[in-house]
Scaffold this motif. Structure first.
Motif, PDB file in Angstrom:
ATOM      1  N   GLU B  19      33.290  59.082  54.965  1.00  0.00           N
ATOM      2  CA  GLU B  19      32.892  60.014  53.911  1.00  0.00           C
ATOM      3  C   GLU B  19      33.290  59.466  52.538  1.00  0.00           C
ATOM      4  N   ALA B  20      34.512  58.934  52.449  1.00  0.00           N
ATOM      5  CA  ALA B  20      34.972  58.389  51.166  1.00  0.00           C
ATOM      6  C   ALA B  20      34.081  57.225  50.739  1.00  0.00           C
ATOM      7  N   LEU B  21      33.729  56.374  51.701  1.00  0.00           N
ATOM      8  CA  LEU B  21      32.910  55.211  51.352  1.00  0.00           C
ATOM      9  C   LEU B  21      31.490  55.622  50.962  1.00  0.00           C
ATOM     10  N   ASP B  22      30.993  56.721  51.536  1.00  0.00           N
ATOM     11  CA  ASP B  22      29.671  57.217  51.130  1.00  0.00           C
ATOM     12  C   ASP B  22      29.667  57.620  49.656  1.00  0.00           C
ATOM     13  N   VAL B  23      30.734  58.273  49.238  1.00  0.00           N
ATOM     14  CA  VAL B  23      30.833  58.677  47.838  1.00  0.00           C
ATOM     15  C   VAL B  23      30.849  57.424  46.945  1.00  0.00           C
ATOM     16  N   VAL B  24      31.606  56.415  47.369  1.00  0.00           N
ATOM     17  CA  VAL B  24      31.675  55.161  46.619  1.00  0.00           C
ATOM     18  C   VAL B  24      30.291  54.500  46.542  1.00  0.00           C
ATOM     19  N   THR B  25      29.561  54.540  47.642  1.00  0.00           N
ATOM     20  CA  THR B  25      28.229  53.922  47.672  1.00  0.00           C
ATOM     21  C   THR B  25      27.309  54.534  46.619  1.00  0.00           C
ATOM     22  N   GLY B  26      27.417  55.851  46.436  1.00  0.00           N
ATOM     23  CA  GLY B  26      26.608  56.518  45.410  1.00  0.00           C
ATOM     24  C   GLY B  26      26.954  56.017  44.021  1.00  0.00           C
ATOM     25  N   PHE B  27      28.249  55.889  43.761  1.00  0.00           N
ATOM     26  CA  PHE B  27      28.703  55.399  42.462  1.00  0.00           C
ATOM     27  C   PHE B  27      28.230  53.960  42.236  1.00  0.00           C
ATOM     28  N   ASP B  28      28.362  53.143  43.277  1.00  0.00           N
ATOM     29  CA  ASP B  28      27.985  51.731  43.154  1.00  0.00           C
ATOM     30  C   ASP B  28      26.495  51.583  42.862  1.00  0.00           C
ATOM     31  N   ASP B  29      25.702  52.481  43.417  1.00  0.00           N
ATOM     32  CA  ASP B  29      24.257  52.461  43.163  1.00  0.00           C
ATOM     33  C   ASP B  29      23.967  52.768  41.686  1.00  0.00           C
ATOM     34  N   ALA B  43      23.231  60.629  38.527  1.00  0.00           N
ATOM     35  CA  ALA B  43      24.179  61.494  37.822  1.00  0.00           C
ATOM     36  C   ALA B  43      24.907  62.356  38.849  1.00  0.00           C
ATOM     37  N   ALA B  44      24.166  62.781  39.868  1.00  0.00           N
ATOM     38  CA  ALA B  44      24.783  63.581  40.930  1.00  0.00           C
ATOM     39  C   ALA B  44      25.805  62.761  41.706  1.00  0.00           C
ATOM     40  N   ALA B  45      25.533  61.454  41.832  1.00  0.00           N
ATOM     41  CA  ALA B  45      26.477  60.588  42.552  1.00  0.00           C
ATOM     42  C   ALA B  45      27.799  60.480  41.782  1.00  0.00           C
ATOM     43  N   LEU B  46      27.714  60.400  40.448  1.00  0.00           N
ATOM     44  CA  LEU B  46      28.942  60.369  39.645  1.00  0.00           C
ATOM     45  C   LEU B  46      29.685  61.689  39.777  1.00  0.00           C
ATOM     46  N   ALA B  47      28.927  62.779  39.768  1.00  0.00           N
ATOM     47  CA  ALA B  47      29.551  64.095  39.911  1.00  0.00           C
ATOM     48  C   ALA B  47      30.217  64.215  41.287  1.00  0.00           C
ATOM     49  N   ALA B  48      29.590  63.619  42.298  1.00  0.00           N
ATOM     50  CA  ALA B  48      30.166  63.672  43.647  1.00  0.00           C
ATOM     51  C   ALA B  48      31.486  62.915  43.705  1.00  0.00           C
ATOM     52  N   VAL B  69      29.127  60.901  30.762  1.00  0.00           N
ATOM     53  CA  VAL B  69      28.354  59.686  31.000  1.00  0.00           C
ATOM     54  C   VAL B  69      26.909  60.052  31.354  1.00  0.00           C
ATOM     55  N   ALA B  70      26.750  61.098  32.153  1.00  0.00           N
ATOM     56  CA  ALA B  70      25.398  61.540  32.508  1.00  0.00           C
ATOM     57  C   ALA B  70      24.633  61.999  31.263  1.00  0.00           C
ATOM     58  N   ALA B  71      25.380  62.535  30.286  1.00  0.00           N
ATOM     59  CA  ALA B  71      24.741  63.008  29.052  1.00  0.00           C
ATOM     60  C   ALA B  71      24.500  61.868  28.067  1.00  0.00           C
ATOM     61  N   GLY B  72      24.915  60.630  28.441  1.00  0.00           N
ATOM     62  CA  GLY B  72      24.613  59.488  27.583  1.00  0.00           C
ATOM     63  C   GLY B  72      25.764  58.997  26.739  1.00  0.00           C
ATOM     64  N   SER B  73      26.957  59.595  26.895  1.00  0.00           N
ATOM     65  CA  SER B  73      28.095  59.146  26.101  1.00  0.00           C
ATOM     66  C   SER B  73      29.010  58.299  26.982  1.00  0.00           C
ATOM     67  N   VAL B  74      28.850  56.967  26.880  1.00  0.00           N
ATOM     68  CA  VAL B  74      29.606  56.061  27.750  1.00  0.00           C
ATOM     69  C   VAL B  74      30.768  55.486  26.961  1.00  0.00           C
ATOM     70  N   SER B  75      31.897  56.182  26.954  1.00  0.00           N
ATOM     71  CA  SER B  75      33.056  55.701  26.194  1.00  0.00           C
ATOM     72  C   SER B  75      34.034  55.002  27.127  1.00  0.00           C
ATOM     73  N   ASP B  76      34.926  54.203  26.515  1.00  0.00           N
ATOM     74  CA  ASP B  76      35.972  53.508  27.286  1.00  0.00           C
ATOM     75  C   ASP B  76      36.772  54.477  28.140  1.00  0.00           C
ATOM     76  N   GLU B  77      37.103  55.601  27.524  1.00  0.00           N
ATOM     77  CA  GLU B  77      37.960  56.567  28.190  1.00  0.00           C
ATOM     78  C   GLU B  77      37.269  57.117  29.448  1.00  0.00           C
ATOM     79  N   HIS B  78      35.987  57.411  29.313  1.00  0.00           N
ATOM     80  CA  HIS B  78      35.248  57.955  30.469  1.00  0.00           C
ATOM     81  C   HIS B  78      35.090  56.906  31.558  1.00  0.00           C
ATOM     82  N   LEU B  79      34.832  55.666  31.143  1.00  0.00           N
ATOM     83  CA  LEU B  79      34.700  54.614  32.158  1.00  0.00           C
ATOM     84  C   LEU B  79      36.020  54.405  32.888  1.00  0.00           C
ATOM     85  N   ALA B  80      37.124  54.469  32.133  1.00  0.00           N
ATOM     86  CA  ALA B  80      38.435  54.296  32.770  1.00  0.00           C
ATOM     87  C   ALA B  80      38.667  55.397  33.811  1.00  0.00           C
TER      88      ALA B  80
END
Lengths: 164, 461
Positions: B19-29, B43-48, B69-80
């Motif tokens: 289950e954990a790896l499935d969530v990661v797979t969504g993010f990686d996509d 965006a749903a994958a990031l939320a998951a 990030v889904a709304a288009g604001s990709v800041s360092d803090e959010h990526l971290a």
């Protein structure tokens, strides 16, 4: 099945992305690379140990260039490639294999033919500085100090044997 | 490791791993396509990912980051925050797997002790790394071209010059080389999706405040070597030696690792890489000669890494790694894992496997099948797939990748032409001993010397 294999590969942390290069003598052609849309490299001068030639062949057009690191054109390049370009091509084939070099340059090489004999691009002037500075950057790695830090990051980069 | 222990290890994945790896797979996509073009599904994958962490201290920040990030604001803090979330999921997977392995082997492991010691690092360099990693995330792997890869050159050159940031430097240099070789990525048939997302995540964590080794304690005693694991990409080679430390004064013995890394270029490969480490004759001599090493006041980090100091080591008596493993491996205390290093890729637990039937790429041990990682036999050592197939004992590292356990051989005892032979990864540390390999080496000439001569003559000083 093929799709399943691909998915399994895509979900591994450790896979080989860059094919290994084959060992070769470096004395004559210390640097070869497939980069920036060219086969490019550095060929040591046969007569002057402080001089090197920067040679390149462009993918697709097969236009070729050769000059010294001080940007003086190689005297032997006219309408056909000089010996430095031939040496570059030979060593690239040793290092990467004929298939990979031919694919990169987009050239058809029939069974048994040599790479250079299958290209007939025009000479061109390309600035040697870019390639030469990439070579210096390459050499700079040899002057970097060793490290005995744990470098956990390297678990993503196992040494994978080449076929012996 | 016994058949029954292997059986226990292989009896189903620990709960929650898939289950954990499935969530990661969504993010990686999402990283494949880029955060600039997420779309609803990604965006749903990031939320998951954020949702999976909801009950943890990271939950709130990860949730906010996924939204922004889904709304288009990709800041360092959010990526971290997102990278931290992905790393936390792998941390949980790591713990479940290593816990299962420790339980199966009956291996006891020290608990992690946090330390406050963190050194000052060059903030502007780390800032440069974060900028590049952010651009990669925005473009996505599919959007990577030569210009985007080359944008890292200057930062990398500066990074490589700082010893404390070497980990980040070799990681990002390796990633950049893979991206460069794959350009334009948009036309690639398949992408190393999990791998590049791993490297991106690790890079982002390292570029917050540098490495996280924590404090060190000086240790003295006798080091009994088990074997050498070799890591390599185009511009680095590293030998990581696994060993058992018998501390002076008689406290219980401990499993430790120690490393030598040298910068190199891609044309230096095979047994020639050992020449780059000629400044460490004691450790290389012990590897090649199967000797123990006496150490005095060498720093031991909390994660079990001995920071090698050649001048604090001297060669000891002969010590066969197989004998060490048979007699001492069972009782040695394994080290804790630094919290941010908890990723399955770091699992590399020494084991001795005997009494199996070798069948190509796997061993049958008491009716259980253990897959052997034959890709991981380094070209700088004598191990070959044929030797592994002919072997009766194997000293190796237990690894986990792509949903399965693998044994990475470090040394084997085998019977070849009715004669017993032993081969260890470090046997050629002072130069190859196989006449055929010596000859091949001689044909290629001393590549290290040739390039050093060129560097001496052409590099501006």
């Amino acid at each position: 099945m093929v799709d399943a294999d691909r998915t399994a590969w895509e979900r591994r942390s450790v896979v080989r992305v860059i094919p290994p290069v084959e060992p070769r003598k470096l004395a004559k052609v210390p640097f070869v690379e497939l980069a920036d849309g060219r086969l490019q490299g550095v060929v040591s001068s046969g007569s002057d140990i402080a001089r090197v030639y920067v040679s390149s062949i462009t993918a697709g057009t097969h236009a070729f260039a050769c000059s010294t690191n001080n940007n003086r054109p190689c005297g032997a390049v006219h309408s056909s490639p000089c010996k430095h370009l031939h040496a570059l091509a030979d060593e690239a084939v040793l290092q990467y294999g004929l298939d990979r070099v031919a694919r990169y340059l987009r050239v058809e090489v029939p069974e048994g033919a040599s790479l250079m004999s299958c290209m007939s691009g025009p000479p061109e002037r390309t600035p040697a500085a870019v390639v030469f500075s990439r070579f210096l950057r390459h050499l700079a790695y040899l002057e970097m100090p060793d490290s005995t830090e744990p470098l956990t990051e390297l678990h993503w980069f196992p040494a994978m044997g080449t076929v012996r | 490791m016994l058949g029954v222990q292997l059986g226990e290890l292989l009896a189903g994945a620990p709960a929650g791993v898939d289950e954990a790896l499935d969530v990661v797979t969504g993010f990686d996509d999402a990283l494949v396509h880029g955060f600039a073009r997420l779309g609803e599904e990604r965006a749903a994958a990031l939320a998951a990912l954020a949702g999976a962490l909801a009950a943890t201290p990271l939950g709130e920040r990860a949730g906010e980051a996924a939204e922004k990030v889904a709304a288009g604001s990709v800041s360092d803090e959010h990526l971290a925050a997102l990278a931290g979330g992905r790393a936390a999921l792998f941390g949980a997977v790591h713990d479940a797997l290593l816990g299962r392995l420790d339980a199966a082997l009956g291996r006891s492991r020290a608990a992690w002790k946090p330390s406050a010691a963190t050194a000052e690092v060059a903030g502007n360099l780390l800032g440069g790394c974060r900028v590049w990693l952010r651009e990669l995330a925005i473009a996505g792997w599919r959007g990577v071209d030569h210009d985007l890869v080359s944008a890292s050159d200057q930062t990398l050159d500066a990074l490589l010059a700082v010893p404390e940031l070497r980990g980040a430097a070799v990681l990002l240099d390796g990633l950049a080389a893979e991206l460069r070789a794959s350009c334009p990525v948009a036309t690639m048939e398949r992408l190393p999706v999990r791998r590049w997302a791993d490297l991106w995540t690790r890079g982002l964590l390292l570029s917050q405040a540098g490495a996280w080794h924590g404090g060190a304690e000086p240790v003295s005693g006798r080091l009994l070597l088990l074997g050498a694991d070799v890591h390599e990409h185009g511009t680095v080679v590293r030998v990581q030696v696994h060993a058992i430390l018998e501390p002076a004064g008689g406290s219980p013995s401990r499993l430790v690792r120690t490393s030598l890394a040298a910068a190199k270029v891609d044309t230096i490969a095979g047994p020639a890489v050992w020449r780059l480490m000629s400044g460490y004759p004691v450790l290389l001599g012990a590897l090649a000669g199967h000797l123990s090493v006496e150490i005095t006041d060498m720093p031991l980090l909390r994660g079990g890494d001995l920071v090698w100091k050649e001048e604090r080591a001297r060669a000891g008596e002969a010590a066969d790694p197989f004998a060490t493993a048979r007699v001492r491996l069972g009782e040695a205390l394994a080290p804790a894992v630094p919290p941010l290093d908890r990723h399955p890729v770091r699992i590399a637990e020494p084991v001795l496997v005997e009494g199996y039937t070798a069948d190509g790429g796997s061993f049958d041990l008491g009716g259980h099948t253990l897959d052997v990682d034959l890709d991981r036999l380094p070209a700088c050592g004598p191990l070959t797939p044929e030797l592994v197939a002919a072997s009766s004992s194997c000293l190796g590292l237990m690894r986990w990748d792509g949903g399965r356990w693998l044994l990475q051989p470090l040394a084997v005892q085998a019977t070849v032409k009715r004669k017993p032979v032993a081969a260890h990864n470090g046997d050629w540390a002072l130069g190859p001993t196989d006449p055929k390999v010596v000859k091949a080496e001689a044909r290629a000439g001393d590549v290290v010397a040739v390039l050093r001569e060129r560097a001496g003559r052409l590099l501006r000083r």
